[in-house]
Motif scaffolding. Structure first.
Motif, PDB file in Angstrom:
ATOM      1  N   SER A 296       0.853  -1.184   0.000  1.00 35.36           N
ATOM      2  CA  SER A 296       0.000   0.000   0.000  1.00 35.36           C
ATOM      3  C   SER A 296       0.891   1.238   0.000  1.00 35.36           C
ATOM      4  CB  SER A 296      -0.913   0.000   1.233  1.00 35.36           C
ATOM      5  OG  SER A 296      -1.558   1.246   1.387  1.00 35.36           O
ATOM      6  N   VAL A 297       0.612   2.175  -0.896  1.00 35.09           N
ATOM      7  CA  VAL A 297       1.346   3.442  -0.989  1.00 35.09           C
ATOM      8  C   VAL A 297       0.317   4.555  -0.883  1.00 35.09           C
ATOM      9  CG1 VAL A 297       3.001   4.807  -2.284  1.00 35.09           C
ATOM     10  CG2 VAL A 297       2.992   2.314  -2.542  1.00 35.09           C
ATOM     11  N   SER A 298       0.452   5.417   0.122  1.00 37.72           N
ATOM     12  CA  SER A 298      -0.528   6.476   0.339  1.00 37.72           C
ATOM     13  C   SER A 298       0.180   7.801   0.581  1.00 37.72           C
ATOM     14  CB  SER A 298      -1.428   6.139   1.539  1.00 37.72           C
ATOM     15  OG  SER A 298      -0.654   5.948   2.710  1.00 37.72           O
ATOM     16  N   GLY A 299      -0.525   8.879   0.270  1.00 40.08           N
ATOM     17  CA  GLY A 299       0.015  10.214   0.467  1.00 40.08           C
ATOM     18  C   GLY A 299      -0.832  11.243  -0.263  1.00 40.08           C
ATOM     19  N   PRO A 300      -0.453  12.518  -0.174  1.00 41.16           N
ATOM     20  CA  PRO A 300      -1.148  13.549  -0.946  1.00 41.16           C
ATOM     21  C   PRO A 300      -1.094  13.224  -2.437  1.00 41.16           C
ATOM     22  CG  PRO A 300       0.308  14.533   0.695  1.00 41.16           C
ATOM     23  CD  PRO A 300       0.614  13.082   0.684  1.00 41.16           C
TER      24      PRO A 300
ATOM     25  N   ALA B 112       4.336  -6.406 -11.878  1.00 48.27           N
ATOM     26  CA  ALA B 112       3.564  -5.666 -10.880  1.00 48.27           C
ATOM     27  C   ALA B 112       2.332  -5.035 -11.509  1.00 48.27           C
ATOM     28  CB  ALA B 112       4.431  -4.588 -10.232  1.00 48.27           C
ATOM     29  N   GLU B 113       1.265  -4.985 -10.714  1.00 47.72           N
ATOM     30  CA  GLU B 113       0.006  -4.375 -11.140  1.00 47.72           C
ATOM     31  C   GLU B 113      -0.380  -3.303 -10.139  1.00 47.72           C
ATOM     32  OE1 GLU B 113      -4.664  -5.671 -12.039  1.00 47.72           O
ATOM     33  OE2 GLU B 113      -3.226  -7.098 -11.174  1.00 47.72           O
ATOM     34  N   VAL B 114      -0.604  -2.087 -10.621  1.00 44.29           N
ATOM     35  CA  VAL B 114      -0.976  -0.961  -9.769  1.00 44.29           C
ATOM     36  C   VAL B 114      -2.487  -0.802  -9.797  1.00 44.29           C
ATOM     37  CG1 VAL B 114      -0.690   1.498  -9.310  1.00 44.29           C
ATOM     38  CG2 VAL B 114       1.233   0.170 -10.199  1.00 44.29           C
ATOM     39  N   LEU B 115      -3.103  -0.849  -8.609  1.00 44.44           N
ATOM     40  CA  LEU B 115      -4.545  -0.681  -8.461  1.00 44.44           C
ATOM     41  C   LEU B 115      -4.809   0.687  -7.846  1.00 44.44           C
ATOM     42  CD1 LEU B 115      -5.335  -4.194  -6.934  1.00 44.44           C
ATOM     43  CD2 LEU B 115      -5.254  -3.548  -9.347  1.00 44.44           C
ATOM     44  N   GLY B 116      -5.499   1.537  -8.557  1.00 36.81           N
ATOM     45  CA  GLY B 116      -5.753   2.886  -8.076  1.00 36.81           C
ATOM     46  C   GLY B 116      -4.872   3.894  -8.795  1.00 36.81           C
ATOM     47  N   PRO B 117      -4.628   5.033  -8.141  1.00 32.79           N
ATOM     48  CA  PRO B 117      -4.978   5.403  -6.753  1.00 32.79           C
ATOM     49  C   PRO B 117      -6.443   5.822  -6.598  1.00 32.79           C
ATOM     50  CG  PRO B 117      -3.724   7.158  -7.806  1.00 32.79           C
ATOM     51  CD  PRO B 117      -3.773   6.032  -8.785  1.00 32.79           C
ATOM     52  N   VAL B 118      -6.919   5.693  -5.349  1.00 36.78           N
ATOM     53  CA  VAL B 118      -8.272   6.093  -4.979  1.00 36.78           C
ATOM     54  C   VAL B 118      -8.191   6.932  -3.711  1.00 36.78           C
ATOM     55  CG1 VAL B 118      -9.354   4.067  -6.027  1.00 36.78           C
ATOM     56  CG2 VAL B 118      -8.616   3.980  -3.635  1.00 36.78           C
ATOM     57  N   PRO B 119      -9.176   7.791  -3.459  1.00 37.96           N
ATOM     58  CA  PRO B 119      -9.138   8.621  -2.249  1.00 37.96           C
ATOM     59  C   PRO B 119      -9.313   7.780  -0.985  1.00 37.96           C
ATOM     60  CG  PRO B 119     -10.625   9.548  -3.890  1.00 37.96           C
ATOM     61  CD  PRO B 119     -10.282   8.174  -4.357  1.00 37.96           C
ATOM     62  N   LEU B 120      -8.599   8.180   0.058  1.00 41.65           N
ATOM     63  CA  LEU B 120      -8.757   7.597   1.384  1.00 41.65           C
ATOM     64  C   LEU B 120      -9.774   8.420   2.168  1.00 41.65           C
ATOM     65  CD1 LEU B 120      -5.164   6.657   2.596  1.00 41.65           C
ATOM     66  CD2 LEU B 120      -7.057   5.104   2.184  1.00 41.65           C
ATOM     67  N   PRO B 121     -10.475   7.826   3.133  1.00 36.99           N
ATOM     68  CA  PRO B 121     -11.409   8.607   3.952  1.00 36.99           C
ATOM     69  C   PRO B 121     -10.690   9.693   4.726  1.00 36.99           C
ATOM     70  CG  PRO B 121     -11.777   6.254   4.227  1.00 36.99           C
ATOM     71  CD  PRO B 121     -10.513   6.405   3.458  1.00 36.99           C
TER      72      PRO B 121
ATOM     73  N   ASP C 173      -4.628  10.063  -1.211  1.00 38.15           N
ATOM     74  CA  ASP C 173      -4.940   8.957  -2.103  1.00 38.15           C
ATOM     75  C   ASP C 173      -4.133   7.734  -1.697  1.00 38.15           C
ATOM     76  OD1 ASP C 173      -6.648  10.559  -3.446  1.00 38.15           O
ATOM     77  OD2 ASP C 173      -5.427  10.758  -5.266  1.00 38.15           O
ATOM     78  N   ARG C 174      -4.602   6.562  -2.137  1.00 41.61           N
ATOM     79  CA  ARG C 174      -3.872   5.334  -1.875  1.00 41.61           C
ATOM     80  C   ARG C 174      -3.877   4.466  -3.124  1.00 41.61           C
ATOM     81  NH1 ARG C 174      -5.847   0.481   2.041  1.00 41.61           N
ATOM     82  NH2 ARG C 174      -7.321   0.259   0.307  1.00 41.61           N
ATOM     83  N   ALA C 175      -2.728   3.870  -3.397  1.00 40.74           N
ATOM     84  CA  ALA C 175      -2.595   2.910  -4.489  1.00 40.74           C
ATOM     85  C   ALA C 175      -2.118   1.585  -3.917  1.00 40.74           C
ATOM     86  CB  ALA C 175      -1.611   3.414  -5.545  1.00 40.74           C
ATOM     87  N   LEU C 176      -2.633   0.499  -4.464  1.00 40.94           N
ATOM     88  CA  LEU C 176      -2.205  -0.839  -4.095  1.00 40.94           C
ATOM     89  C   LEU C 176      -1.372  -1.416  -5.230  1.00 40.94           C
ATOM     90  CD1 LEU C 176      -5.526  -2.234  -2.578  1.00 40.94           C
ATOM     91  CD2 LEU C 176      -3.533  -1.378  -1.333  1.00 40.94           C
ATOM     92  N   VAL C 177      -0.242  -1.992  -4.882  1.00 43.85           N
ATOM     93  CA  VAL C 177       0.651  -2.603  -5.865  1.00 43.85           C
ATOM     94  C   VAL C 177       0.677  -4.103  -5.592  1.00 43.85           C
ATOM     95  CG1 VAL C 177       2.919  -2.579  -6.925  1.00 43.85           C
ATOM     96  CG2 VAL C 177       2.028  -0.497  -5.872  1.00 43.85           C
TER      97      VAL C 177
ATOM     98  N   TRP D 254       3.634   7.243   2.450  1.00 44.48           N
ATOM     99  CA  TRP D 254       3.739   6.074   3.319  1.00 44.48           C
ATOM    100  C   TRP D 254       3.707   4.812   2.468  1.00 44.48           C
ATOM    101  CZ3 TRP D 254       4.441   6.107   8.601  1.00 44.48           C
ATOM    102  CH2 TRP D 254       4.306   7.335   9.232  1.00 44.48           C
ATOM    103  N   VAL D 255       4.639   3.912   2.778  1.00 38.06           N
ATOM    104  CA  VAL D 255       4.712   2.620   2.102  1.00 38.06           C
ATOM    105  C   VAL D 255       4.544   1.530   3.158  1.00 38.06           C
ATOM    106  CG1 VAL D 255       6.153   1.030   0.786  1.00 38.06           C
ATOM    107  CG2 VAL D 255       6.195   3.478   0.263  1.00 38.06           C
ATOM    108  N   ARG D 256       3.624   0.609   2.908  1.00 38.21           N
ATOM    109  CA  ARG D 256       3.443  -0.513   3.824  1.00 38.21           C
ATOM    110  C   ARG D 256       3.301  -1.799   3.032  1.00 38.21           C
ATOM    111  NH1 ARG D 256      -0.353  -1.165   9.233  1.00 38.21           N
ATOM    112  NH2 ARG D 256       0.632  -3.121   9.885  1.00 38.21           N
ATOM    113  N   ILE D 257       4.134  -2.768   3.381  1.00 31.42           N
ATOM    114  CA  ILE D 257       4.069  -4.080   2.769  1.00 31.42           C
ATOM    115  C   ILE D 257       3.050  -4.928   3.526  1.00 31.42           C
ATOM    116  CG2 ILE D 257       5.387  -6.127   2.104  1.00 31.42           C
ATOM    117  CD1 ILE D 257       6.258  -3.652   0.623  1.00 31.42           C
TER     118      ILE D 257
END
Length: 715
Positions: free
Chosen positions: A621-625, A642-651, A671-675, A706-709
């Protein structure tokens, strides 16, 4: 021009001036003999191995490497690998490997190696201080920390902050107790209830390294079974490590180990012990005085010598996921330890996660399960709102407490306490439309509307009152409670059963045990106290709220919480009954009725494999402005698959609320994108994200990314 420059120019061809200058510099350095290590002040150096390789306590990715320092003669004896040191980290004070200057003051670090010479030929800054001659960072722990940092795209310094507790000088001065001889091998005891339980224990006693996923029978015997696995490992002359979700579980395993082994054979590592006691226990483990450890997630890095078994209880609990960078999960860390040390592995719980099912599906671990006869004898009777109940009570499907639940409470109170599980704590209910069940939201900030007693509706985020609400979906004006908290439920039950004491257990006040006398115990998931002799009955309320979460793990988590509460109820043969208020046809509800969490996990794993969801695939998960996230995704060199899903807005996070790492600040839109990558590409994905994050930090990126595996919640 020198002859070296002429050779460089002839080899460079038509290279541009900047590249030509770099080529000349590399040729010059290659022909320059390395100078002997010396300090910039000319201080006397240690005669043998005068270079110290140091890991500085800087948890930033672009400085995630070792730095060389000179060892002064007066620090030669104490400056051994594994000790804490303080070094100059600043402009003109030291040289980075490669010769580039960095700048700051004194900083803590770990000395990881002593070398005869450095890769850099110039003067090296000297070690400023050896904080303590106590070696706290061994090769095994350093290797584990590096593996965790690489897996989670983090820095080694951040992992070591989780692995090595802060120093306490008083604890270091006190000697650790002498190690006790190995205890005798225990008998199988309750392990005999499982098909391969006795064989698993015998393998540990004989020095083997069995790997098992254990689906524990309901009841409090699990702590005794964990203690016997530890005792069997100690009997073989090796060490054991047990990680459990919370302090209450630690206390149960601690008591079981003390009963089985006596005092002095195991250490308890929890944050509640205080820094001095915890560091003393950690040192006893590091020095080899104690071979067994039980603790919460911080104990997953405990430096147990000659490790023979790592065990984890209830891996689906959120407490096993570390919230500090790089946010590792205890299950994955213990899997790395089992692979690194070649030791036994035990993953246990009343329920079964999809990750645990995958370990069995791939053949990496063997299942430890009981026969269906044993399960039926140990489990309570689980009932749902059936078609017959609906025929007798037409409102049973929509009622929060249908007639079946009231009957179970009345019958249960005749023989003992009754457990009532509600999804949330507190008193204030969230509201929803009575007609279409759409959540009632504030018109100003879209926050949830709440009702306090008979007062007007109020937004839970901005605090504005809402006087003329109507449903934007169906136009209705009537509201109903969406999820009622534990305290509100306790008040309602207290009015219905005025002669019965009502107690609550939740975040503010968690009960450990309750007597076996008739009482109503209202608890949130995970805070259920143990009743003496077991509960006579249990109500699992608001199941739709747990199953309706927009999350991949909603069904798995709901089943795990239901089974954890139901495991505290007496067996069916002793009159134990569980009533779950949820749609009876849903898969998690049916798995609870059959008491088949393993089958539920296997079916979930099969569906995720078809859809390419974790744990079959690896995800980040990769999130940020939005601008910063877009720039990061453009710069990162992802693996080809790799496949990038998004990005989409976070609440948007509510103002004043404590936010988790990676969540947007109050009022700010991220926004957040899933890889996603297929199996076998997880290491390449983590390396690519780490390299891109390090490059961004080196350039001084102002906006956070922010990057989270392996994010626990992916929606």
């Amino acid at each position: 021009m020198s002859s070296e420059d002429e050779q460089a120019d002839r080899g460079a061809g038509d290279a541009p001036p900047e590249q030509l200058a770099l080529i000349r510099e590399s040729v010059r350095r290659a022909k320059t003999p390395r100078a002997k290590p010396r300090t910039w002040r000319g201080a006397a150096l240690a005669k043998d191995l005068p270079v110290a390789r140091v890991l500085v306590d800087k948890g930033v990715l672009h400085l995630d490497r070792y730095f060389d320092y000179a060892v002064p003669e007066e620090l030669d004896a104490d400056a051994q690998p594994g000790v804490r040191v303080r070094v100059r980290f600043g402009a003109g004070r030291h040289k980075v490997r490669g010769g580039r200057r960095e700048g700051g003051g004194l900083i803590d670090g770990f000395l990881v190696a002593r070398l005869p010479e450095s890769d850099y030929s110039g003067p090296l800054a000297a070690l400023a201080q050896v904080v303590s001659p106590e070696p706290v960072l061994g090769d095994e722990l350093l290797g584990l920390a590096r593996a965790v940092a690489d897996r989670y795209a983090g820095s080694l310094a951040d992992v070591l902050q989780l692995a090595v507790p802060p120093r306490n000088a008083g604890a270091e001065r006190r000697p650790s107790p002498a190690p006790l001889p190995p205890p005798p091998a225990p008998d199988a005891g309750p392990w005999a209830r499982y098909e391969r339980g006795a064989a698993f224990l015998q393998s540990l006693s004989a020095g083997g390294a069995p790997r098992a996923v254990w689906n524990a029978l309901p009841g409090p015997e699990w702590s005794d079974e964990v203690a016997r696995a530890v005792a069997a490992t100690l009997a073989s002359g090796r060490g054991a490590l047990v990680v459990v979700p919370d302090g209450r579980a630690v206390a149960r395993v601690d008591a079981a180990l003390s009963t089985l082994l006596g005092e002095g054979r195991h250490a308890v590592l929890t944050a509640d012990a205080g820094p001095g006691k915890r560091y003393a226990q950690w040192l006893a483990v590091r020095r080899g005085a104690v071979r067994a450890v039980v603790g919460t997630r911080a104990a997953m890095f405990a430096p147990v010598q000659d490790l023979g078994l790592v065990a984890l209880w209830d891996d689906g609990d959120d407490s096993h996921s570390e919230q500090h960078a790089p946010q590792p999960h205890a299950r994955e860390v213990l899997l790395l330890r089992a692979a690194q040390d070649g030791c036994g592995f035990l993953l246990g719980g009343w329920s079964c996660t999809v990750e645990a099912a995958q370990l069995v599906e791939t053949g990496w671990a063997r299942p430890l399960v009981a026969t269906r006869e044993q399960v039926r004898a140990a489990a309570p009777l689980v009932r749902t709102v059936s078609d017959q109940d609906l025929a007798r009570d037409e409102a049973a499907r929509a009622a929060r407490l249908p007639t079946l639940a009231w009957q179970a409470v009345r019958e249960g109170l005749r023989g003992g306490p009754v457990l009532v599980q509600v999804p949330r704590r507190g008193y204030v209910p969230r509201m929803a439309c009575a007609a279409c069940r759409a959540s009632a939201r504030c018109r100003h900030c879209a926050g949830p509307l709440e009702a306090r007693d008979a007062a007007a509706l109020r937004c839970g985020w901005c605090g504005r009152e809402e006087g003329g609400w109507h449903c934007p979906e169906c136009g209705g004006f009537r509201l109903r409670a969406q999820v009622v908290g534990a305290r509100r439920t306790a008040e309602e039950l207290g009015r219905a059963f005025p002669a019965v004491p009502v107690r609550t257990s939740g975040r503010e006040h968690v009960l450990d045990t309750v007597p076996g006398t008739p009482a109503l115990i209202v608890s949130t998931p995970g805070a259920e106290p143990v009743a003496e002799g077991g509960y006579a009955a249990a109500l699992l309320l608001d199941g739709w709220a747990m199953l309706g979460r927009p999350d991949l793990r909603a069904g798995e988590d709901a089943l795990r919480r239901w089974i954890a509460a139901s495991s505290l109820v007496r067996p069916h043969g002793s009159g134990g009954t569980v009533v779950v208020v949820a749609e009876p046809t849903l898969r998690p509800v049916q798995a609870l009725v059959r008491w088949d969490p393993v089958g539920h996990a296997v079916r979930e794993l099969g569906e995720r494999a078809e859809l390419g969801f974790p744990p079959v695939s690896r995800m980040a998960s990769v999130s940020g402005p939005p601008p910063a996230l877009a720039a990061f995704l453009d710069a990162v060199e992802l693996p080809p698959e790799a496949e990038v899903l998004g990005p989409v807005p976070l609440p948007v996070t509510a103002a004043g609320r404590q936010r988790r790492p990676g969540a947007p600040p109050p009022g700010e839109q991220w926004d957040r994108a899933l890889v996603r990558v297929p199996p076998g590409s997880g290491a390449a994905l983590a390396a690519a994200l780490k390299a891109a994050q390090a490059a961004r930090m080196a350039r001084g990126g102002a906006e956070p990314v922010w990057v989270r595996i392996d994010p626990p919640d992916i929606g």
